[in-house]
Enzyme design. Structure first.
Site, short mmCIF file in Angstrom:
data_model
loop_
_atom_site.label_atom_id
_atom_site.label_comp_id
_atom_site.label_asym_id
_atom_site.label_seq_id
_atom_site.Cartn_x
_atom_site.Cartn_y
_atom_site.Cartn_z
N LYS A 37 -12.65 61.81 -1.33
CA LYS A 37 -13.71 62.83 -1.38
C LYS A 37 -13.33 64.11 -0.65
CE LYS A 37 -16.22 61.21 2.67
NZ LYS A 37 -16.99 60.09 3.17
N ARG A 130 -26.56 55.45 10.41
CA ARG A 130 -26.53 56.03 9.08
C ARG A 130 -26.94 54.90 8.13
NH1 ARG A 130 -21.46 59.30 6.41
NH2 ARG A 130 -21.11 57.32 5.34
C1 LIG Z 1 -16.17 59.38 3.99
C2 LIG Z 1 -16.28 57.92 4.14
C3 LIG Z 1 -15.18 57.17 4.60
C4 LIG Z 1 -13.87 57.81 5.04
O1 LIG Z 1 -14.01 58.46 6.29
P1 LIG Z 1 -12.73 59.04 7.05
O2 LIG Z 1 -13.23 59.34 8.42
O3 LIG Z 1 -12.31 60.25 6.31
O4 LIG Z 1 -11.69 58.00 7.05
C5 LIG Z 1 -15.33 55.80 4.66
N1 LIG Z 1 -16.49 55.19 4.33
C6 LIG Z 1 -17.57 55.87 3.90
C7 LIG Z 1 -18.81 55.14 3.55
C8 LIG Z 1 -17.49 57.26 3.79
O5 LIG Z 1 -18.57 57.94 3.36
#
Ligand SMILES: *Cc1c(COP(=O)(O)O)cnc(C)c1O
Length: 355
Positions: A37, A130
């Site tokens: 993403k 969250r």
């Molecule tokens: C964005 C996201 C990740 C990845 O996070 P990073 O800190 O970039 O490794 C993992 N799990 C969920 C649910 C996310 O939204």
């Protein structure tokens, strides 16, 4: 389209970073889902991560998962889904993170209508506040979801250090492992995925302290930028300059460091504050908040100070630089996670992928 601003992405550095994550996770029995993403899921970049050996791809947006369909690896939808997008969830994801019974039920009904079962990973909130079922509700929710038509309860997972800033630890991830065992015992099933979080879990991996039941991580920032939010993993041989923003200088002048006249609000309605450093040499680069926030830029020339910006201009103090910059020169910046995300999203920033 003009050549600048542009973001230059090194595919070989991305591959290297992916390889680094995979090679420390593998001996611990942990599979890696690369999170796409942060770069709008450009397939060329996802492919570099797959060359690095990641076993899955994951994204928060269906629109991004659509771009990854031609890759055969399993795909995870990271954002707990909207009920209104469940048809697409079935179509474009293999796994989905779930924290609502109702959403799971509707997803299951839709899957059953198509004669399918969709794989669900139940999210557990270990305190970051969250997404996720609250602790007392996890096992009961797992029971309900496991019994649903059209649903395969594939695993459980958690997300930390996102909203509440809670640091992953042996204790809280141990808690997740405990829930996995309880669910397996009480429901008499085997959970194929116990997903222990994002990049912020990497320090535990490097220190060999991640509970053994954890067999999956969803990694974005650590892989993309060789950083993670909490302690920093810079020491672990990662590239931080995988994404580099280049912007062209359009003005260089000596000016006072404090504006002249009565101060109202800036272009974004904030009252600006200035430090008086006397007359300073300044540069304007042709990139602005339409592209990314100024504080997401990390100058390659460490003598550059980012002063701020408006929609289309970013202002720099170059007074202490050894290099005698000229109008037309191009400056290079590493990016924070936000800078990467915004520059990859902005239609005004050209994307250049280098081997
Ligand atoms: C964005 C996201 C990740 C990845 O996070 P990073 O800190 O970039 O490794 C993992 N799990 C969920 C649910 C996310 O939204």
């Amino acid at each position: 389209m003009s050549s600048f601003p542009r973001v230059e992405v090194s595919l070989s550095k991305l591959e290297h970073n992916a390889k680094r994550v995979v090679e420390v996770c593998k001996p611990l029995g942990i599979e890696v889902a690369a999170v796409t993403k942060g770069f709008c899921a450009y397939p060329e970049l996802a492919e570099a991560l797959l060359r690095g050996g990641v076993q899955m791809l994951a994204d928060s947006r269906i629109d991004n998962l659509k771009k990854l369909q031609h890759f055969s690896v399993p795909k995870i939808l990271l954002r707990i889904p909207m009920i209104s997008e469940l048809d697409d969830v079935l179509e474009y994801s293999d796994y989905v993170l779930i924290s609502e019974i109702e959403t799971a039920k509707i997803l299951g009904q839709k899957a059953a209508q198509r004669g399918k079962k969709h794989k669900v990973i139940i999210m557990v909130d270990l305190g970051d506040l969250r997404e996720g079922f609250w602790l007392d509700d996890v096992v009961e929710a797992a029971g309900k979801i496991n019994g649903m038509d059209g649903i395969e309860l594939a695993g459980i997972g958690t997300n930390l250090s996102c909203y509440g800033g809670v640091i992953p630890s042996e204790a809280n991830l141990g808690n997740l492992a405990g829930f996995a065992r309880r669910i397996e015992e009480e429901l008499g099933i085997n959970l194929s995925i116990v997903s222990g979080g994002n990049s912020s879990s990497m320090p535990l991996v490097f220190d060999g302290k991640i509970p053994s039941k954890i067999n999956n991580l969803r990694i974005g920032e650590a892989m993309l930028l060789g950083r993670e939010t909490i302690t920093g993993i810079e020491r672990e041989n990662f590239y931080n300059d995988t994404f580099v923003l280049e912007a062209e200088i359009v003005e260089i002048k000596e000016k006072p460091s404090v504006p002249i006249g009565e101060i109202g609000v800036d272009a974004f309605g904030k009252i600006p504050v200035f430090e008086d450093r006397g007359i300073r040499k300044r540069a304007i680069i042709a990139v602005g908040k339409q592209d990314l926030q100024p504080d997401t830029l990390i100058p390659a020339d460490k003598s550059i100070i980012i002063l701020g910006g408006s929609s289309d201009h970013t202002l720099l103090d170059i007074h202490d630089c050894r290099i005698d910059y000229k109008v037309g020169d191009v400056l290079r910046f590493e990016l924070t996670y936000g800078g990467m995300l915004w520059s990859m999203t902005s239609p005004y920033v050209k994307k250049v992928f280098i081997p």
